[in-house]
Design a protein around this motif. Structure first.
Motif, PDB file in Angstrom:
ATOM      1  N   THR A  67       0.848  -1.179   0.000  1.00 28.01           N
ATOM      2  CA  THR A  67       0.000   0.000   0.000  1.00 28.01           C
ATOM      3  C   THR A  67       0.893   1.241   0.000  1.00 28.01           C
ATOM      4  N   GLN A  68       0.525   2.206  -0.818  1.00 25.42           N
ATOM      5  CA  GLN A  68       1.375   3.388  -0.987  1.00 25.42           C
ATOM      6  C   GLN A  68       1.143   4.385   0.144  1.00 25.42           C
ATOM      7  N   VAL A  69       2.227   4.875   0.698  1.00 22.47           N
ATOM      8  CA  VAL A  69       2.189   5.958   1.677  1.00 22.47           C
ATOM      9  C   VAL A  69       3.014   7.104   1.106  1.00 22.47           C
ATOM     10  N   THR A  70       2.399   8.262   1.010  1.00 20.60           N
ATOM     11  CA  THR A  70       3.077   9.444   0.495  1.00 20.60           C
ATOM     12  C   THR A  70       2.968  10.560   1.514  1.00 20.60           C
ATOM     13  N   VAL A  71       4.102  11.084   1.921  1.00 20.85           N
ATOM     14  CA  VAL A  71       4.141  12.157   2.907  1.00 20.85           C
ATOM     15  C   VAL A  71       4.666  13.419   2.242  1.00 20.85           C
ATOM     16  N   SER A  72       3.859  14.454   2.274  1.00 25.75           N
ATOM     17  CA  SER A  72       4.248  15.721   1.655  1.00 25.75           C
ATOM     18  C   SER A  72       4.838  16.656   2.700  1.00 25.75           C
TER      19      SER A  72
END
Length: 130
Positions: free
Chosen positions: A124-129
């Motif tokens: 599952t993709q986790v993207t932190v901006s």
């Protein structure tokens, strides 16, 4: 046949939180050790956290200690990864994995090497901006 399915990934801001879940099926869950790994673009798959079959021992990568927490609910066949104080460098695809080997069971420990895990979820993709 063991199946693992992750959920809970998504987009978060730096400093925020996410909770990943991993649903296990296909065999007795209460005797397997569980782990979370991640792989960033262009990077290798790395250990994030793991928990033994009893749920009384856990291990964490240095980069996530104090920010991430792994837990499990044997009755529900679920494993969780609570992630807080997220950083852009936490951006990756996160995978859960299971280790059903007898040696790990009798040892009661937490495998740290991806090679020790038998089955994997799709990630599952986790993207932190920032």
């Amino acid at each position: 046949q063991v199946q693992l399915e992750e959920s809970g990934g998504g987009l978060a801001q730096a400093g925020g939180s996410l909770r990943l879940s991993c649903e296990f099926s296909g065999r007795t869950f209460s005797i397997v050790a569980m782990g979370w790994f991640r792989q960033a673009p262009g990077g290798e798959r790395e250990f994030v956290a793991g928990i033994n079959w009893k749920g009384d021992k856990s291990e964490y990568a240095e980069s996530v200690k104090g920010r991430f927490s792994i837990s499990r609910e044997n009755e529900k066949k679920m494993t969780y990864l609570e992630m807080s104080d997220l950083k852009p460098e936490d951006t990756a695809v996160y995978y859960c994995a299971s280790d059903a080997s007898l040696s790990t069971y009798y040892d009661g420990g937490v495998p740290l090497d991806a090679k020790d895990y038998d089955d994997w979820g799709q990630g599952t993709q986790v993207t932190v901006s920032s």
